[in-house]
Design an enzyme around this catalytic site. Structure first.
Site, PDB file in Angstrom:
ATOM      1  N   ARG A  80     -15.677   2.242  40.228  1.00  0.00           N
ATOM      2  CA  ARG A  80     -15.419   2.855  38.923  1.00  0.00           C
ATOM      3  C   ARG A  80     -14.090   3.605  38.881  1.00  0.00           C
ATOM      4  NH1 ARG A  80     -19.053   8.222  38.524  1.00  0.00           N
ATOM      5  NH2 ARG A  80     -19.262   8.692  40.732  1.00  0.00           N
ATOM      6  N   ASP A 117     -17.498   6.625  53.657  1.00  0.00           N
ATOM      7  CA  ASP A 117     -16.647   6.145  52.559  1.00  0.00           C
ATOM      8  C   ASP A 117     -16.083   7.291  51.735  1.00  0.00           C
ATOM      9  OD1 ASP A 117     -19.594   6.043  51.971  1.00  0.00           O
ATOM     10  OD2 ASP A 117     -18.844   5.981  49.922  1.00  0.00           O
TER      11      ASP A 117
HETATM   12  P1  AMP Z   1     -19.839   7.929  45.311  1.00  0.00           P
HETATM   13  O1  AMP Z   1     -21.245   8.332  45.514  1.00  0.00           O
HETATM   14  O2  AMP Z   1     -19.256   8.408  43.996  1.00  0.00           O
HETATM   15  O3  AMP Z   1     -18.952   8.260  46.462  1.00  0.00           O
HETATM   16  O4  AMP Z   1     -19.859   6.341  45.181  1.00  0.00           O
HETATM   17  C1  AMP Z   1     -20.329   5.464  46.165  1.00  0.00           C
HETATM   18  C2  AMP Z   1     -20.034   4.053  45.767  1.00  0.00           C
HETATM   19  O5  AMP Z   1     -20.694   3.725  44.533  1.00  0.00           O
HETATM   20  C3  AMP Z   1     -18.565   3.749  45.519  1.00  0.00           C
HETATM   21  O6  AMP Z   1     -18.347   2.430  45.904  1.00  0.00           O
HETATM   22  C4  AMP Z   1     -18.436   3.890  44.015  1.00  0.00           C
HETATM   23  O7  AMP Z   1     -17.348   3.180  43.492  1.00  0.00           O
HETATM   24  C5  AMP Z   1     -19.759   3.331  43.541  1.00  0.00           C
HETATM   25  N1  AMP Z   1     -20.159   3.894  42.248  1.00  0.00           N
HETATM   26  C6  AMP Z   1     -20.625   5.138  41.980  1.00  0.00           C
HETATM   27  N2  AMP Z   1     -20.900   5.283  40.694  1.00  0.00           N
HETATM   28  C7  AMP Z   1     -20.627   4.101  40.093  1.00  0.00           C
HETATM   29  C8  AMP Z   1     -20.714   3.614  38.751  1.00  0.00           C
HETATM   30  N3  AMP Z   1     -21.144   4.379  37.758  1.00  0.00           N
HETATM   31  N4  AMP Z   1     -20.324   2.351  38.535  1.00  0.00           N
HETATM   32  C9  AMP Z   1     -19.889   1.549  39.526  1.00  0.00           C
HETATM   33  N5  AMP Z   1     -19.793   1.946  40.797  1.00  0.00           N
HETATM   34  C10 AMP Z   1     -20.153   3.202  41.090  1.00  0.00           C
HETATM   35 MG    MG Z   2     -17.208   7.909  47.079  1.00  0.00          MG
END
Ligand code: AMP
Ligand code: MG
Length: 480
Positions: free
Chosen positions: A85, A243
């Protein structure tokens, strides 16, 4: 802006070009003009900040891209992740001629979105905007943001919320998990990718006998210092998956983070973290674990014949983590306490102070300020077990006897912030912003820009106090 597009030099397997998908009815949230100046934005670019921070205006000729990466989430291999995103929309030179990534978060779906909608909600965007700004002002390496926009478009989470976008700036978006993705899905790229990481982010390592070992040591050192800085200021990241850790040792990806208020090291700030893996007190050991996962990726850089020896050498580099962490943490704590860093009893005395804060459920930030302002009676009055406090204070005075008190006081002022971003402060700003009133975001932005300086005209009494012990905590949702 002065572009320096270097990520697109990498093999095209490592990213996908993707244009942002703007939200309907984008509107101004907040703009960090000082940062835009630092990043050499022209007057016209600054005038167009809403269009840039809402994906309506891209920075030609840079082709926006989504990066591929993988990771271990909550201790388990999560496979391919990637920018689901967010998009790298430019790499620009700042006034110091350093390359800075501009990453638009909430910019719509990408080939890595999996089941996600590619969006971010206003609530989480404001939390990231203010936290990055706060950490930078506290002198802690972190991503920051040039601005954010809200919109008229709703985004579905537990409920329908306003969609938003954040234009994040960071020295790098290369995560430990990038290496995991490469080894799993394109191992032939590992060597070239590592060389680029070294020459972009750790060029001094190129001169070493083994640039890879030097690189490993440098990443370990930066990460250890970062985590020590988090501990000193009471910051809990909340989602230390591989990540979400930057190879530059700069804070990245703010989710359900929290600044400690009452000193509770085992506080779970991320309400989805049922096991308490990412509590404040576990951050050093989790960082160590993440680095161990990462070092295991570097093993494959050695030819098969020498891999065992190389593995042992890499493994040895990790022993420096604890040494660096402790040195930084002990020194920083002594500075906060106003105790001489070289005195052998300073650390014990500091830990006794922390134990009192924990036992008596006192506010971490304000207790250090009380100590700094020599308001010992106030501190004592907040204690149930006054004997323990008296014992501590006697020891504290003993250590400070015949020391250069002026210098120690000066160091306290430089290390003890008056203001941190408490959850209720962010929450008030979010609730107002959801009614289209960004004045509270602006007030916090100004207040947190100078955390070490008392600002009576800007501060509210609630900025200085933790919630009452009998009030339920604000639940910080993992959805964002
Ligand atoms: P995060 O928890 O924000 O670090 O995200 C973990 C993974 O999930 C990463 O690959 C993000 O790009 C993906 N991600 C989180 N929220 C979304 C969303 N609303 N749409 C698409 N991918 C998401
Ligand atoms: Mg992340």
């Amino acid at each position: 802006m002065q572009l320096n597009p270097r990520y697109p030099q990498l093999n095209a397997k490592l990213y996908r070009e993707q244009m942002p998908t703007p939200l309907k009815g984008a509107k101004a949230g907040h703009f960090n003009e000082a940062l835009a100046d630092e990043l050499q934005w022209s007057a016209e670019e600054k005038q167009n900040w809403v269009e840039i921070c809402s994906g309506q205006h891209t920075i030609t000729p840079f082709q926006p891209l989504a990066m591929a990466y993988a990771g271990h989430q909550f201790g388990h291999w999560a496979g391919a992740l990637g920018d689901g995103r967010g998009l790298l929309i430019a790499q620009v030179l700042n006034k110091k001629q350093q390359t800075v990534d501009l990453h638009l978060k909430g910019a719509g779906q990408t080939p890595f979105s999996r089941m996600g909608d590619g969006r971010a909600v206003l609530r989480s965007v404001i939390r990231e905007y203010l936290a990055g700004h706060a950490l930078n002002a506290l002198g802690i390496p972190s991503s920051n943001a040039v601005g954010f926009t809200s919109s008229l478009q709703g985004v579905q989470r537990e409920k329908l919320e306003p969609g938003a976008m954040l234009l994040r700036s960071a020295d790098s978006h290369i995560r430990l998990g990038h290496f995991e993705w490469i080894n799993q899905y394109a191992p032939e790229l590992l060597s070239d990718f590592t060389q680029h990481c070294i020459s972009w982010h750790y060029p001094e390592c190129l001169k070493a006998e083994s640039p890879i070992l030097a690189f490993a040591k440098a990443v370990i050192e930066k990460t250890a210092i970062l985590v020590a800085n988090w501990q000193l200021v009471g910051f809990a990241h909340g989602v230390m998956n591989t990540d979400n850790l930057n190879i530059t040792g700069s804070t990245l990806d703010f989710g359900p983070y929290g600044f400690l208020e009452r000193f509770r090291p085992s506080w779970i700030n991320n309400h989805s973290d049922h096991q308490g893996r990412y509590t404040y007190e576990k951050q050093p050991s989790i960082a160590h674990w993440n680095l161990w996962v990462w070092l295991n990726q570097l093993v494959y850089l050695a030819p098969k014949e020498t891999r065992d020896t190389f593995k042992a050498e890499l493994s040895d580099t990790l022993s420096q983590f604890e040494i660096t962490f402790l040195e930084k943490y002990q020194t920083g704590l002594a500075c906060k306490m106003g105790l001489p860093t070289f005195h052998k009893e300073s650390f014990d005395c500091s830990l006794n102070f922390l134990r009192i804060l924990q036992q008596e459920k006192l506010d971490y930030t304000q207790s250090f300020i009380a100590l700094q302002e020599k308001r010992y009676t106030d501190l004592r009055d907040d204690c149930i077990n006054t004997d323990v406090f008296d014992e501590f204070l006697e020891h504290y005075h003993q250590i400070r006897e015949n020391q250069d008190i002026e210098a120690l006081q000066q160091s306290m002022q430089e290390h003890n912030p008056h203001y941190i971003l408490r959850n209720h402060m962010a929450q008030d700003a979010i609730e107002a912003a959801e009614r289209d009133d960004f004045s509270e975001v602006d007030r916090l932005f100004k207040l947190l820009a100078n955390p070490f300086t008392k600002q009576p005209t800007l501060e509210k009494p609630s900025d200085l106090v933790p919630p009452a012990t009998d009030v339920p905590e604000i639940s910080i949702s993992c959805s964002s």
